[in-house]
Design an enzyme around this catalytic site. Structure first.
Site, PDB file in Angstrom:
ATOM      1  N   ARG A  75       0.832  -1.204   0.000  1.00 58.52           N
ATOM      2  CA  ARG A  75       0.000   0.000   0.000  1.00 58.52           C
ATOM      3  C   ARG A  75       0.870   1.260   0.000  1.00 58.52           C
ATOM      4  O   ARG A  75       0.537   2.277  -0.596  1.00 58.52           O
ATOM      5  CB  ARG A  75      -0.882  -0.025   1.262  1.00 58.52           C
ATOM      6  CG  ARG A  75      -1.673   1.221   1.534  1.00 58.52           C
ATOM      7  CD  ARG A  75      -2.866   1.345   0.640  1.00 58.52           C
ATOM      8  NE  ARG A  75      -3.737   2.459   1.027  1.00 58.52           N
ATOM      9  CZ  ARG A  75      -4.805   2.803   0.365  1.00 58.52           C
ATOM     10  NH1 ARG A  75      -5.162   2.144  -0.716  1.00 58.52           N
ATOM     11  NH2 ARG A  75      -5.543   3.820   0.744  1.00 58.52           N
ATOM     12  N   CYS A  99      -2.364  -5.251   1.906  1.00 56.11           N
ATOM     13  CA  CYS A  99      -3.216  -6.311   2.455  1.00 56.11           C
ATOM     14  C   CYS A  99      -4.650  -6.111   1.975  1.00 56.11           C
ATOM     15  O   CYS A  99      -5.138  -4.979   1.911  1.00 56.11           O
ATOM     16  CB  CYS A  99      -3.186  -6.268   3.986  1.00 56.11           C
ATOM     17  SG  CYS A  99      -1.654  -6.897   4.679  1.00 56.11           S
ATOM     18  N   ARG A 104      -9.813  -0.156  -0.639  1.00 57.17           N
ATOM     19  CA  ARG A 104      -8.883   0.833  -0.074  1.00 57.17           C
ATOM     20  C   ARG A 104      -8.640   1.911  -1.121  1.00 57.17           C
ATOM     21  O   ARG A 104      -7.569   1.976  -1.745  1.00 57.17           O
ATOM     22  CB  ARG A 104      -7.574   0.165   0.364  1.00 57.17           C
ATOM     23  CG  ARG A 104      -7.796  -0.845   1.472  1.00 57.17           C
ATOM     24  CD  ARG A 104      -6.516  -1.525   1.901  1.00 57.17           C
ATOM     25  NE  ARG A 104      -5.669  -0.678   2.747  1.00 57.17           N
ATOM     26  CZ  ARG A 104      -4.526  -1.081   3.290  1.00 57.17           C
ATOM     27  NH1 ARG A 104      -4.089  -2.306   3.077  1.00 57.17           N
ATOM     28  NH2 ARG A 104      -3.810  -0.274   4.032  1.00 57.17           N
ATOM     29  N   ASP A 107      -8.884   8.147  -3.087  1.00 58.07           N
ATOM     30  CA  ASP A 107      -9.506   9.389  -3.551  1.00 58.07           C
ATOM     31  C   ASP A 107      -9.058  10.605  -2.741  1.00 58.07           C
ATOM     32  O   ASP A 107      -8.925  11.708  -3.288  1.00 58.07           O
ATOM     33  CB  ASP A 107     -11.039   9.254  -3.519  1.00 58.07           C
ATOM     34  CG  ASP A 107     -11.557   8.923  -2.125  1.00 58.07           C
ATOM     35  OD1 ASP A 107     -11.161   7.868  -1.579  1.00 58.07           O
ATOM     36  OD2 ASP A 107     -12.318   9.729  -1.563  1.00 58.07           O
ATOM     37  N   ILE A 268     -12.716   0.520  10.575  1.00 54.61           N
ATOM     38  CA  ILE A 268     -11.878   1.109   9.527  1.00 54.61           C
ATOM     39  C   ILE A 268     -11.885   0.274   8.245  1.00 54.61           C
ATOM     40  O   ILE A 268     -12.041   0.814   7.144  1.00 54.61           O
ATOM     41  CB  ILE A 268     -10.408   1.273  10.009  1.00 54.61           C
ATOM     42  CG1 ILE A 268     -10.350   2.044  11.330  1.00 54.61           C
ATOM     43  CG2 ILE A 268      -9.559   1.958   8.940  1.00 54.61           C
ATOM     44  CD1 ILE A 268     -10.763   3.492  11.261  1.00 54.61           C
TER      45      ILE A 268
END
Ligand code: EPU
Length: 359
Positions: A75, A99, A104, A107, A268
């Site tokens: 990421r 992951c 995810r 933006d 989250i």
């Protein structure tokens, strides 16, 4: 404890802004750090390990593209957008990997960069970002306090002309670490809300579970447990200073043999508890309800073959396996190596009988 992955990775990307050499001391040996070194090298920066240190010599000319496989490897490859835009004026890259914890999107990163003058062409698989007139400071409100977007925009702001004010920004401990690095390199980052003690939310939960937690010296935590823990009841992850989502699977592992019921609400990521199947294979009484995990503590777990599917979940399986009777084997340990330097040695140091397959 080794340096945290999520602190060093944005700092490595930010180092691309520097015109002179950068030395990072006590850099952990993590797969994501190796991926970062490969990304830096692909962009023209000399990056190498020297014992426990990393020595970086940023390039005179920074590249404007990196191989898609490196972008997909983690990421944190998204952190390279801002320094590429600042130094090369363009970033042609694939979307970042990482992951698989649910959707995810990036933006907020892109909206912030656009507010600083970037022109962004986002296709289905790749991004082409340009900053024809350079990046310029702006006022930008993050619709959600994304850790990664805050870091992207701090790096961009450090290179932009003029002043940037970010509101709605994240305040996780790694934000303060990045600010300290940017300031050490001549930047001027002011965090309005001072960071709190980084371990406070986890320490509070461990106390709820019956542990004694104290700080006998600065940067030192002492834990005393009398054996079987008490269930923590209902708790939720959240943005800092709430309980960290990354600690969720690990805390869940600690609750598998606790007395009572724990309901861990994940706020989250949609798929945080891929490790629940592994917990069940060890004989734990766990149920996934949407993105949440309900754990009814059992007195005993028994060893089983397990497979890690992501970084924190993989580490949680290691913890759970150590709490089980008998032998467990865990495949997929490459996920764990992304964020923990030699987890086997870490637990062996606490008396665990644990080996990696090649030992
Ligand atoms: N989000 C958006 N748009 C964006 C950015 C984020 O909708 O532009 C959403 C995400 O989909 C997610 C939420 O916001 O639902 C939080 O994402 P955030 O951006 O805060 O997380 P991240 O930067 O992708 C970092 C860590 C994670 C850690 C989270 C939360 C790194 C490399 N990763 O991810 O660490 O869980 O912050 O603290 O720093 C890990 O180390 O195992 C890990 C997953």
């Amino acid at each position: 404890m080794p340096t945290a992955k999520n602190s060093i990775l944005p700092i490595l990307a930010a180092a691309l802004l520097c015109r002179g050499p950068v030395v990072l001391r006590r850099a952990p040996r993590l797969r994501d750090v190796d991926t970062s070194l490969a990304l830096l090298a692909a962009l023209g920066c000399t990056a190498r390990r020297a014992g426990a240190d990393l020595q970086l010599a940023p390039a005179d000319a920074v590249g404007d593209t990196v191989p898609p496989a490196l972008m997909a490897a983690m990421r944190s490859s998204v952190y390279y957008l801002a320094p590429m835009l600042a130094r090369a004026g363009r970033a042609r890259v694939a979307f970042p990997g990482g992951c698989r914890l649910g959707a995810r999107p990036i933006d907020i990163h892109l909206a912030g960069l656009a507010a600083m003058g970037a022109v962004i062409d986002a296709g289905a698989e790749a991004l082409d970002c340009r900053a024809p007139g350079g990046l310029r400071g702006c006022e930008f409100h993050l619709r959600f306090p994304s850790v990664g977007a805050t870091e992207t925009l701090m790096i961009a702001a450090a290179a932009a002309r003029g002043r940037t004010v970010l509101t709605g920004a994240a305040r996780e401990p790694e934000i303060a670490d990045l600010a300290a690095f940017l300031n050490a390199c001549g930047g001027s980052v002011l965090l309005r809300r001072a960071p709190l003690a980084p371990l406070q939310p986890t320490a509070a939960l461990l106390r709820r579970a019956g542990c004694q937690v104290s700080a006998p010296a600065p940067d030192c935590v002492a834990l005393v447990s009398e054996g079987r823990l008490d269930a923590a009841g209902e708790l939720a992850t959240g943005v800092y200073p709430a309980f960290a989502t990354d600690a969720g699977p690990l805390f869940a592992a600690a609750m598998l043999r606790a007395r009572g019921v724990t309901l861990l609400r994940e706020t989250i990521f949609a798929r945080r508890f891929a490790c629940a199947g592994g917990f069940a294979a060890l004989g734990a009484d766990v149920r996934c309800c949407g993105g949440d995990l309900r754990i009814c503590g059992v007195p005993r777990l028994r060893g089983a073959p397990l497979a890690a599917a992501d970084l924190r979940g993989g580490a949680a399986l290691v913890l759970a396996a150590l709490a089980a009777e008998g032998e467990s084997t865990i495949s997929g340990t490459e996920y764990i190596g992304r964020g923990y330097e030699n987890i086997a040695a870490l637990f062996a140091g606490l008396g665990a009988d644990i080996r990696t397959a090649q030992d």
